[in-house]
Design an enzyme around this catalytic site. Structure first.
Site, PDB file in Angstrom:
ATOM      1  N   TYR A 152      24.162 -30.360  22.824  1.00 49.83           N
ATOM      2  CA  TYR A 152      24.692 -30.245  23.972  1.00 49.83           C
ATOM      3  C   TYR A 152      25.106 -31.598  24.631  1.00 49.83           C
ATOM      4  O   TYR A 152      24.061 -32.450  24.297  1.00 49.83           O
ATOM      5  CB  TYR A 152      23.847 -29.416  24.728  1.00 49.83           C
TER       6      TYR A 152
ATOM      7  N   LYS B 137      -8.634 -18.372  26.246  1.00 46.16           N
ATOM      8  CA  LYS B 137      -7.308 -18.000  27.353  1.00 46.16           C
ATOM      9  C   LYS B 137      -6.264 -18.697  26.462  1.00 46.16           C
ATOM     10  O   LYS B 137      -5.924 -19.190  25.628  1.00 46.16           O
ATOM     11  CB  LYS B 137      -7.870 -19.165  28.375  1.00 46.16           C
TER      12      LYS B 137
HETATM   13  C1  PLP Z   1     -10.076 -24.251  29.329  1.00 45.40           C
HETATM   14  C2  PLP Z   1     -11.642 -24.570  29.645  1.00 45.40           C
HETATM   15  C3  PLP Z   1     -12.557 -24.868  28.750  1.00 45.40           C
HETATM   16  C4  PLP Z   1     -12.414 -24.970  27.241  1.00 45.40           C
HETATM   17  O1  PLP Z   1     -11.898 -26.679  27.190  1.00 45.40           O
HETATM   18  P1  PLP Z   1     -11.839 -27.127  25.868  1.00 45.40           P
HETATM   19  O2  PLP Z   1     -11.552 -28.743  26.324  1.00 45.40           O
HETATM   20  O3  PLP Z   1     -10.696 -26.713  25.149  1.00 45.40           O
HETATM   21  O4  PLP Z   1     -12.975 -26.840  25.122  1.00 45.40           O
HETATM   22  C5  PLP Z   1     -13.984 -24.703  29.106  1.00 45.40           C
HETATM   23  N1  PLP Z   1     -14.252 -24.627  30.644  1.00 45.40           N
HETATM   24  C6  PLP Z   1     -13.211 -24.121  31.390  1.00 45.40           C
HETATM   25  C7  PLP Z   1     -13.616 -23.909  32.744  1.00 45.40           C
HETATM   26  C8  PLP Z   1     -11.964 -24.259  31.092  1.00 45.40           C
HETATM   27  O5  PLP Z   1     -11.152 -23.821  31.878  1.00 45.40           O
END
Ligand code: PLP
Length: 368
Positions: free
Chosen positions: A264, A39
């Site tokens: 800034y 993702k």
């Molecule tokens: C993002 C996510 C993962 C992966 O988790 P990690 O800690 O990066 O391994 C697994 N399951 C769900 C539902 C997630 O949202």
């Protein structure tokens, strides 16, 4: 061959990814399936490159957060199953068009998907249960009603049932984690007993694989951060390799007199004469203002140089008074040393946030 960076680059080390995958795989039984979580552009790297590479290794499944991310993977030629963790009903038709597999987490999503899939036969869906995180998922008490709805339909078939741990990296929360695992077991037993087919079960994320593989690996595990080289605990550093390194370059050097200010809002005022280097990297690239004001360091020829003043949108300035360097020299932001996890900690955040925020403007360079 790794070239010297002459611009801001995010290097993506595919052999490191392979090594992390093999390490995580070695923690589970050969028969347990492995879902690679890609993702958010594969945690800010490059989802099609990462998924394309992992597809050739023996990854069984991919997971993305949103439908669009799954569509992008299909367009990049990924053929393995893709679970969409958080699909919204407005995208259910596209889910089917692109052969993505939705996580159904509420009665609204279940009913809406049954409608969207009414002309399908046994379309693969996944049921997400809330076992304590209180983010997304059905409640344990919903199981009977779900079973009735599903057993009255030929259009969908439950490929998997899953839940998500909220503190699998925290040994102080072991009791809570065990409680989540128990709730998940109760739900699964009921569903396996009553559903027409036997779904795969999964609850472990990366820290879950590292800490609970002996008691809760079920049929599949889901790993994201571990693939990218972080185990949420220093003790795993020797076994996991950072996949992404952010590099940049000195675009200009300034000699500053005592009393002059930098950046800034006059965010920094020189206490004595000094040298600053301007770097083409700013908050629009993913290095937010919280990293400024001396809190974090960029590495120039192996030496740590604090960010001075406020991070701008497209650039930031560092103190290079004590480093022999010139315009055009390479700069390391994070990679092997410091790791993204250490860099993130200087600004009070975590590797997940830092790496997933590196914006699409930053050029990706793949190391094969
Ligand atoms: C993002 C996510 C993962 C992966 O988790 P990690 O800690 O990066 O391994 C697994 N399951 C769900 C539902 C997630 O949202």
């Amino acid at each position: 061959m790794i070239k010297m960076a002459q611009e801001t680059l995010l290097e993506i080390d595919l052999p490191a990814l392979k090594s992390n995958f093999e390490y995580l795989r070695s923690k589970i039984k050969p028969s347990t399936k492995f879902m690679a979580v890609v993702k958010a552009y594969a945690y800010g790297s490059d989802a099609s490159q990462i998924a394309g590479y992992l597809e050739k290794l023996d990854v069984d499944y991919f997971a993305v957060a949103y439908t669009e991310e799954g569509i992008a993977l299909r367009k990049a030629g990924i053929t393995k199953p893709i679970l969409v963790l958080h699909p919204l009903p407005v995208h259910f038709k596209e889910i089917i068009t692109y052969k993505l597999e939705p996580s159904l987490y509420s009665f609204k999503t279940l009913n809406d998907f049954l409608k969207a899939a009414e002309n399908e036969k046994q379309y693969p869906v996944h049921l997400k249960f809330n076992s304590g995180l209180n983010r997304l998922g059905f409640k344990k008490q919903d199981a009977d009603k779900i079973i009735t709805l599903l057993n009255n339909s030929e259009s969908v078939s439950v490929t998997s049932v899953f839940s998500h741990l909220m503190a699998s990296e925290d040994s102080n929360e072991k009791d809570f984690t065990l409680q989540q695992i128990n709730i998940f077991k109760e739900i699964s037993i009921k569903l396996i007993d009553k559903l027409k087919n036997k779904p795969l079960l999964h609850i472990l994320n990366t820290s879950g694989i590292l800490n609970y593989a002996d008691i809760a690996q079920f049929d599949m595990v889901r790993s994201g951060i571990g693939l990218y080289g972080f185990g949420n605990d220093e003790k795993y550093n020797p076994f996991l390799k950072p996949v992404v390194s952010l590099k940049s370059v000195i675009s200009q050097i300034h000699e500053i007199e005592k009393g002059e200010s930098v950046g800034y809002n006059r965010g920094f005022v020189a206490k004595s004469s000094m040298r600053t280097a301007t770097v083409p990297l700013g908050h629009a690239d993913g290095i937010g203002r919280q990293y400024g004001q001396g809190k974090s360091f960029l590495t120039v020829h192996g030496q740590k140089c604090p960010i001075v003043g406020n991070v701008c949108m497209d650039m930031l300035m560092i103190d290079v008074t004590n480093v022999a360097c010139e315009e055009g020299d390479e700069i390391l932001v994070f990679g092997q040393n410091p790791t993204a996890s250490e860099f993130a900690s200087w600004a009070g955040t975590i590797s997940y946030e830092l790496i997933s925020a590196i914006s699409q403007r930053v050029k990706r360079e793949i190391i094969f």
